[in-house]
Design an enzyme around this catalytic site. Sequence first.
Site, PDB file in Angstrom:
ATOM      1  N   LYS A  62      12.041   8.668  -6.573  1.00 38.37           N
ATOM      2  CA  LYS A  62      11.276   9.009  -5.372  1.00 38.37           C
ATOM      3  C   LYS A  62      12.094   8.649  -4.135  1.00 38.37           C
ATOM      4  CE  LYS A  62       7.634   6.644  -3.508  1.00 38.37           C
ATOM      5  NZ  LYS A  62       7.683   6.720  -2.047  1.00 38.37           N
ATOM      6  N   ASP A  90       8.969  12.122  -1.021  1.00 40.88           N
ATOM      7  CA  ASP A  90       7.690  11.572  -0.546  1.00 40.88           C
ATOM      8  C   ASP A  90       7.694  11.596   0.978  1.00 40.88           C
ATOM      9  OD1 ASP A  90       5.254  10.336  -0.427  1.00 40.88           O
ATOM     10  OD2 ASP A  90       5.990   8.343  -0.953  1.00 40.88           O
ATOM     11  N   LYS A  92       5.134  12.813   2.939  1.00 48.03           N
ATOM     12  CA  LYS A  92       3.780  12.656   3.523  1.00 48.03           C
ATOM     13  C   LYS A  92       3.645  13.484   4.804  1.00 48.03           C
ATOM     14  CE  LYS A  92       2.909   8.072   1.596  1.00 48.03           C
ATOM     15  NZ  LYS A  92       4.217   7.648   1.081  1.00 48.03           N
ATOM     16  N   ASP A  95       1.096  18.099   9.947  1.00 49.58           N
ATOM     17  CA  ASP A  95       1.463  18.772  11.203  1.00 49.58           C
ATOM     18  C   ASP A  95       0.587  20.020  11.306  1.00 49.58           C
ATOM     19  OD1 ASP A  95       2.905  19.755  13.470  1.00 49.58           O
ATOM     20  OD2 ASP A  95       4.683  18.708  12.759  1.00 49.58           O
ATOM     21  N   ILE A  96       0.844  20.856  12.307  1.00 49.52           N
ATOM     22  CA  ILE A  96       0.085  22.105  12.377  1.00 49.52           C
ATOM     23  C   ILE A  96       0.511  23.000  11.209  1.00 49.52           C
ATOM     24  CG2 ILE A  96      -0.263  22.041  14.880  1.00 49.52           C
ATOM     25  CD1 ILE A  96       1.997  24.209  15.060  1.00 49.52           C
ATOM     26  N   THR A 153      -2.550   3.504  -0.334  1.00 50.04           N
ATOM     27  CA  THR A 153      -2.967   2.355  -1.155  1.00 50.04           C
ATOM     28  C   THR A 153      -2.988   1.030  -0.385  1.00 50.04           C
ATOM     29  OG1 THR A 153      -0.719   2.465  -2.002  1.00 50.04           O
ATOM     30  CG2 THR A 153      -2.460   3.182  -3.482  1.00 50.04           C
ATOM     31  N   ARG A 215       1.530  -2.825  -9.756  1.00 50.18           N
ATOM     32  CA  ARG A 215       2.116  -4.156  -9.857  1.00 50.18           C
ATOM     33  C   ARG A 215       1.951  -4.703 -11.274  1.00 50.18           C
ATOM     34  NH1 ARG A 215       4.144  -2.666  -6.144  1.00 50.18           N
ATOM     35  NH2 ARG A 215       4.180  -3.390  -4.007  1.00 50.18           N
ATOM     36  N   GLN A 224      -0.232  -4.070  -0.747  1.00 50.55           N
ATOM     37  CA  GLN A 224      -0.945  -3.002  -1.453  1.00 50.55           C
ATOM     38  C   GLN A 224      -2.347  -3.536  -1.785  1.00 50.55           C
ATOM     39  OE1 GLN A 224       0.126  -0.086  -1.527  1.00 50.55           O
ATOM     40  NE2 GLN A 224       2.240   0.142  -2.195  1.00 50.55           N
ATOM     41  N   ARG A 245       9.071  -2.102  -4.996  1.00 48.91           N
ATOM     42  CA  ARG A 245       9.594  -3.473  -4.854  1.00 48.91           C
ATOM     43  C   ARG A 245       9.700  -4.278  -6.145  1.00 48.91           C
ATOM     44  NH1 ARG A 245       5.904  -4.376   0.345  1.00 48.91           N
ATOM     45  NH2 ARG A 245       4.812  -2.715  -0.793  1.00 48.91           N
TER      46      ARG A 245
HETATM   47  O1  C5P Z   1       7.221  -1.223  -3.155  1.00 50.14           O
HETATM   48  P1  C5P Z   1       5.984  -0.509  -3.647  1.00 50.14           P
HETATM   49  O2  C5P Z   1       5.866  -0.482  -5.157  1.00 50.14           O
HETATM   50  O3  C5P Z   1       4.737  -1.000  -2.970  1.00 50.14           O
HETATM   51  O4  C5P Z   1       6.240   1.005  -3.208  1.00 50.14           O
HETATM   52  C1  C5P Z   1       5.276   1.991  -3.288  1.00 50.14           C
HETATM   53  C2  C5P Z   1       5.884   3.302  -2.871  1.00 50.14           C
HETATM   54  O5  C5P Z   1       4.882   4.293  -2.974  1.00 50.14           O
HETATM   55  C3  C5P Z   1       6.401   3.305  -1.454  1.00 50.14           C
HETATM   56  O6  C5P Z   1       7.554   4.138  -1.428  1.00 50.14           O
HETATM   57  C4  C5P Z   1       5.278   3.926  -0.657  1.00 50.14           C
HETATM   58  O7  C5P Z   1       5.747   4.650   0.459  1.00 50.14           O
HETATM   59  C5  C5P Z   1       4.649   4.864  -1.682  1.00 50.14           C
HETATM   60  N1  C5P Z   1       3.221   5.142  -1.503  1.00 50.14           N
HETATM   61  C6  C5P Z   1       2.243   4.187  -1.452  1.00 50.14           C
HETATM   62  N2  C5P Z   1       0.926   4.523  -1.283  1.00 50.14           N
HETATM   63  C7  C5P Z   1       0.566   5.795  -1.181  1.00 50.14           C
HETATM   64  C8  C5P Z   1       1.538   6.788  -1.256  1.00 50.14           C
HETATM   65  C9  C5P Z   1       2.865   6.425  -1.435  1.00 50.14           C
HETATM   66  O8  C5P Z   1       2.554   2.996  -1.601  1.00 50.14           O
HETATM   67  N3  C5P Z   1      -0.709   6.132  -1.080  1.00 50.14           N
END
Ligand code: C5P
Length: 273
Positions: A62, A90, A92, A95-96, A153, A215, A224, A245
């Site tokens: 990603k 990713d 996200k 926009d119009i 999230t 996690r 999160q 992470r």
């Molecule tokens: O480091 P971590 O595991 O929290 O990363 C989660 C990844 O998923 C990040 O790249 C974040 O931008 C993405 N993400 C998210 N929540 C969402 C959509 C995408 O954490 N709803």
Amino acid sequence: MAFDASGESGFQDWVGDVPHFPQSQAREAEAKKKLVVALDKPTVDEARKLIKRLAGNAGVFKIGLELVMSEGGLKLARDLRADGHEVFLDMKLLDIGNTIKKAVANVARSKFNFLTVHGKNRKALDAAVAGRLQALDDGAPDTLKLLAVTVLTDQSQDDLLEEGLAGWSPLDLAVHRAKMADAAGFDGVIASGREAEAIRAATRKGFIIKVPGVRPVGYAAEGQTRSVTPAEAIKAGADYVVVGRPIYNAEHPADVAKQIIDEIAQALADNRF
Ligand code: C5P
């Protein structure tokens, strides 16, 4: 890959005319495809190092905003695709409609596998679907899956209130937006594992649910607010889990990724009994 009759490749045990994987190996391969590793690194060099250290323990890479905004980030994404990897942009987008349509058409032409668009309004969703169609009409290959972001999230009920969404729980809003994305012709959504089951029940068969904020037990939530473990995500019906992470900050990223793949494989096995 050619069949190795010696059995050393893992393609042992013939069943009829077809080589038969030992079940656990097949499940491990299936589990690996479901692990999306977030390459949230500040530079392309660091992202490349992480990919190397993962030693193949990832199904999808990603590429998010941090990397894409760095020198060469988008080129890395294209290079990974050219090397045959699955790549999830990713971005996200929100926009119009006119801008979304043209941006999505360009992503589709670049043969990426997944792209995110915020699932807040139907106009943006419809424009994204139209953009992909435009690229297909122009001869682009049919590789791009569109995923709508339901509710981030890290968002809590209080955050929704602040946004003016009084009366909405993250769960209700995520299901509402997933239904909207389904109706617009999106392939799936990004949602918390806590909402996956309800989204699965409310959307068409085959609708993709990708769960970030995952996690493994013992890892810090790090902001999160609606996180789940890899096993919880799979048991709730997730098709993919997104992990950043806990993997890229680990001393040995491949070991953590491998543990997560094993946990997914175990959850898949549990789901089937
Ligand atoms: O480091 P971590 O595991 O929290 O990363 C989660 C990844 O998923 C990040 O790249 C974040 O931008 C993405 N993400 C998210 N929540 C969402 C959509 C995408 O954490 N709803």
